[in-house]
Design a protein around this motif. Structure first.
Motif, mmCIF file in Angstrom:
data_model
loop_
_atom_site.group_PDB
_atom_site.id
_atom_site.type_symbol
_atom_site.label_atom_id
_atom_site.label_comp_id
_atom_site.label_asym_id
_atom_site.label_seq_id
_atom_site.Cartn_x
_atom_site.Cartn_y
_atom_site.Cartn_z
ATOM 1 N N PRO A 15 31.031 40.372 39.661
ATOM 2 C CA PRO A 15 32.497 40.588 39.683
ATOM 3 C C PRO A 15 32.742 40.444 41.437
ATOM 4 O O PRO A 15 31.898 41.088 41.984
ATOM 5 C CB PRO A 15 33.042 41.764 39.297
ATOM 6 C CG PRO A 15 31.716 42.809 39.365
ATOM 7 C CD PRO A 15 30.679 41.977 39.034
ATOM 8 N N PHE A 16 34.089 40.031 41.627
ATOM 9 C CA PHE A 16 34.313 40.237 43.058
ATOM 10 C C PHE A 16 34.475 41.592 43.376
ATOM 11 O O PHE A 16 34.118 42.046 44.629
ATOM 12 C CB PHE A 16 35.798 39.333 43.369
ATOM 13 C CG PHE A 16 36.225 39.768 44.762
ATOM 14 C CD1 PHE A 16 35.829 39.247 45.787
ATOM 15 C CD2 PHE A 16 37.525 40.686 44.339
ATOM 16 C CE1 PHE A 16 36.778 39.812 46.987
ATOM 17 C CE2 PHE A 16 38.259 40.971 45.625
ATOM 18 C CZ PHE A 16 37.905 40.621 46.843
ATOM 19 N N ALA A 17 35.101 42.638 42.724
ATOM 20 C CA ALA A 17 35.536 43.885 43.104
ATOM 21 C C ALA A 17 35.261 44.978 42.013
ATOM 22 O O ALA A 17 34.218 45.284 41.529
ATOM 23 C CB ALA A 17 36.855 44.100 43.565
ATOM 24 N N TYR A 18 36.120 45.228 41.332
ATOM 25 C CA TYR A 18 36.132 45.976 39.844
ATOM 26 C C TYR A 18 35.364 45.304 38.862
ATOM 27 O O TYR A 18 35.686 44.114 38.493
ATOM 28 C CB TYR A 18 37.500 46.433 39.554
ATOM 29 C CG TYR A 18 37.593 47.357 38.374
ATOM 30 C CD1 TYR A 18 37.330 48.705 38.413
ATOM 31 C CD2 TYR A 18 37.623 47.001 37.010
ATOM 32 C CE1 TYR A 18 37.262 49.730 37.337
ATOM 33 C CE2 TYR A 18 37.593 47.899 35.814
ATOM 34 C CZ TYR A 18 37.364 49.133 36.171
ATOM 35 O OH TYR A 18 37.273 49.965 35.004
ATOM 36 N N GLY A 19 34.567 46.090 38.027
ATOM 37 C CA GLY A 19 33.980 45.171 36.941
ATOM 38 C C GLY A 19 32.693 45.818 36.635
ATOM 39 O O GLY A 19 31.675 45.015 37.012
ATOM 40 N N ALA A 20 32.499 47.160 36.401
ATOM 41 C CA ALA A 20 31.046 47.639 36.306
ATOM 42 C C ALA A 20 30.207 47.075 35.267
ATOM 43 O O ALA A 20 29.011 46.881 35.496
ATOM 44 C CB ALA A 20 31.182 49.155 36.051
ATOM 45 N N THR A 40 19.298 33.152 29.964
ATOM 46 C CA THR A 40 20.409 32.323 29.609
ATOM 47 C C THR A 40 21.603 33.405 29.876
ATOM 48 O O THR A 40 21.646 34.318 28.893
ATOM 49 C CB THR A 40 20.543 31.340 28.431
ATOM 50 O OG1 THR A 40 19.438 30.446 28.375
ATOM 51 C CG2 THR A 40 21.599 30.838 28.413
ATOM 52 N N LEU A 41 22.533 33.059 30.552
ATOM 53 C CA LEU A 41 23.787 33.892 30.658
ATOM 54 C C LEU A 41 24.958 33.303 30.341
ATOM 55 O O LEU A 41 25.103 32.128 30.618
ATOM 56 C CB LEU A 41 24.116 34.235 32.264
ATOM 57 C CG LEU A 41 25.210 35.194 32.500
ATOM 58 C CD1 LEU A 41 25.083 36.450 32.014
ATOM 59 C CD2 LEU A 41 25.357 35.072 34.084
ATOM 60 N N TYR A 42 25.824 33.844 29.375
ATOM 61 C CA TYR A 42 26.953 33.425 28.902
ATOM 62 C C TYR A 42 27.861 34.180 29.656
ATOM 63 O O TYR A 42 28.063 35.075 29.024
ATOM 64 C CB TYR A 42 26.987 33.621 27.168
ATOM 65 C CG TYR A 42 26.108 32.796 26.612
ATOM 66 C CD1 TYR A 42 26.476 31.569 25.794
ATOM 67 C CD2 TYR A 42 24.651 32.987 26.330
ATOM 68 C CE1 TYR A 42 25.987 30.707 24.959
ATOM 69 C CE2 TYR A 42 23.951 32.256 25.502
ATOM 70 C CZ TYR A 42 24.445 31.225 25.039
ATOM 71 O OH TYR A 42 23.420 30.141 24.127
ATOM 72 N N ALA A 43 28.797 33.401 30.231
ATOM 73 C CA ALA A 43 29.748 34.159 31.127
ATOM 74 C C ALA A 43 30.842 33.278 31.559
ATOM 75 O O ALA A 43 30.958 32.136 31.132
ATOM 76 C CB ALA A 43 29.081 34.884 32.281
ATOM 77 N N SER A 44 31.706 33.556 32.413
ATOM 78 C CA SER A 44 32.809 32.729 33.122
ATOM 79 C C SER A 44 31.945 31.747 34.032
ATOM 80 O O SER A 44 30.885 31.999 34.454
ATOM 81 C CB SER A 44 33.887 33.558 33.637
ATOM 82 O OG SER A 44 33.302 34.506 34.873
ATOM 83 N N ALA A 45 32.769 30.540 34.082
ATOM 84 C CA ALA A 45 32.242 29.683 35.028
ATOM 85 C C ALA A 45 31.953 29.919 36.451
ATOM 86 O O ALA A 45 31.342 29.401 37.215
ATOM 87 C CB ALA A 45 32.882 28.383 34.902
ATOM 88 N N ASP A 46 32.790 30.903 36.997
ATOM 89 C CA ASP A 46 32.611 31.294 38.394
ATOM 90 C C ASP A 46 31.650 32.376 38.519
ATOM 91 O O ASP A 46 31.676 32.954 39.687
ATOM 92 C CB ASP A 46 34.069 31.840 38.900
ATOM 93 C CG ASP A 46 34.835 32.976 37.902
ATOM 94 O OD1 ASP A 46 34.224 33.136 36.871
ATOM 95 O OD2 ASP A 46 35.762 33.556 38.255
ATOM 96 N N SER A 47 30.861 32.451 37.575
ATOM 97 C CA SER A 47 29.653 33.468 37.846
ATOM 98 C C SER A 47 28.623 32.892 38.576
ATOM 99 O O SER A 47 28.386 31.483 38.607
ATOM 100 C CB SER A 47 29.132 33.948 36.603
ATOM 101 O OG SER A 47 29.942 34.666 35.720
ATOM 102 N N THR A 48 27.682 33.529 39.434
ATOM 103 C CA THR A 48 26.697 33.235 40.003
ATOM 104 C C THR A 48 25.440 34.029 39.618
ATOM 105 O O THR A 48 25.288 35.045 39.510
ATOM 106 C CB THR A 48 26.960 33.582 41.493
ATOM 107 O OG1 THR A 48 28.022 32.932 41.845
ATOM 108 C CG2 THR A 48 25.767 32.970 42.514
#
Length: 361
Positions: A15-20, A40-48
């Motif tokens: 996450p950018f900031a909050y999101g433990a 394989t990671l299932y996540a939002s497209a803005d993940s790195t």
């Protein structure tokens, strides 16, 4: 090993900031890749990530003004995981337990880390209904209300060694970091700082459901204490790390049984001692008098501020390195993965939940 990590979609990974939770998923995913596993990671497209990314939505749902119903996106994610499950040896879920009804029907093993507070009235019937679904707790405190779940172990969170830089010199301000919600005690942090005579910096995210609380209860306190309290809003990246490292102490006057408290180990990684209320996992994570001070009320917290200079910042960092690294967390999860897969190979579904727990930290 072919491993799928299923992240909540509320924030990017990391996450950018909050999101433990998303931060933990990121550390674990990268650790597994570094071990040479096929991840394989299932996540939002803005993940790195260094893993293979399967994007479910364009960005973290809490960052998308067009999103109203987050559950619809998580259901799409679950459907995609079910379709792909035959590619994996194990699927590791980190979000809401929407997958419980289908977990036993997957063509591979599954594991679920529960990151939130567990309540007997709500989660108890769930764990009785799905008694064979393997689950992991993030603290002994978290699992205490529902000891009958199919616990495979307790794995404390961890951070990469280089994620936070050790700061040997104590700063001049106290810090409150987290969400702007009553359970986190931001009002108590302001009171503790005021009575201690030290400035307070507050870096906190305000979710939509917490705006009224902030406007009615916290904003008036901030206005009355503007001389010593600074509200910074949500802070991420390097600024967040520096904010933690340069604090004299982190205040954690929690009013609920927090199942972990990621900010605790982030502070320890910087060498910043923690003054925390004796709730939830706090006694598991802090060594009283060594890496912080555990208190029971505001009066004790005020006195603790006066004593926190006696906590050696190097001891805080050593406690982190000994107990809360991402490498240790990754190894703990790999041990549980191996155990689950070994039971499958032996024809044992591992449904009894009676196996000894792996307790980290």
């Amino acid at each position: 090993m072919r491993i799928a990590q299923i992240a909540p979609l509320y924030e990017s990974v990391p996450p950018f900031a909050y999101g433990a939770t998303e931060r933990v998923v990121s550390y674990l995913t990268e650790g597994l890749v570094a071990h040479g596993h096929d991840v394989t990671l299932y996540a939002s497209a803005d993940s790195t990530t260094a893993a293979r990314l399967v994007p479910i939505c364009p960005r973290g749902l809490w960052r998308d003004a067009n999103v109203w119903d987050t559950q619809t996106h998580h259901l799409r994610q679950l459907a995609r995981v079910i379709r792909d499950a035959h590619h994996f040896d194990i699927v590791h879920f980190h979000g809401e337990p929407l997958h419980f009804p289908c977990a036993e029907r997957l063509p591979c093993r599954s594991l679920t880390t529960l990151h939130g507070r567990l309540l007997p009235h709500d989660h108890g019937p769930l764990f009785r209904e799905f008694a064979r679904v393997p689950v992991v707790s993030i603290s002994a405190s978290q699992r205490r209300p529902v000891p009958w779940a199919n616990w495979q172990g307790t794995v404390h969170h961890g951070l990469p060694l280089g994620e936070f830089e050790f700061q040997p010199m104590a700063g001049s301000y106290l810090l409150f970091l987290g969400r702007m919600m009553p359970e986190k005690g931001p009002d108590l942090a302001i009171d503790i700082a005021r009575r201690s005579g030290l400035p307070l910096k507050i870096a906190a995210k305000i979710h939509a459901g917490e705006r009224d609380y902030f406007r009615e209860h916290i904003d008036p306190l901030l206005r009355r204490s503007s001389g010593f309290t600074e509200y910074l809003g949500e802070v991420g990246g390097l600024a967040r790390r520096q904010l933690i490292a340069n604090a004299r102490a982190l205040l954690l006057p929690i009013q609920w049984d927090e199942p972990f408290g990621m900010v605790i180990i982030e502070a320890l990684a910087c060498g910043t001692p923690v003054i925390a209320f004796r709730r939830g996992a706090v006694p598991e994570l802090l060594e009283d008098g060594v890496s912080g001070l555990i208190v029971d009320n505001v009066d004790e917290a005020v006195r603790a501020v006066g004593r926190v200079g006696g906590i050696e910042r190097g001891a805080c960092r050593r406690a982190f390195e000994r107990r809360f690294t991402a490498a240790r967390m990754t190894d703990d999860y790999l041990t549980i993965y191996d155990t689950l897969l070994a039971r499958e190979a032996n024809g044992d579904p591992g449904a009894s939940g009676s196996q000894p727990a792996t307790v980290s930290g």
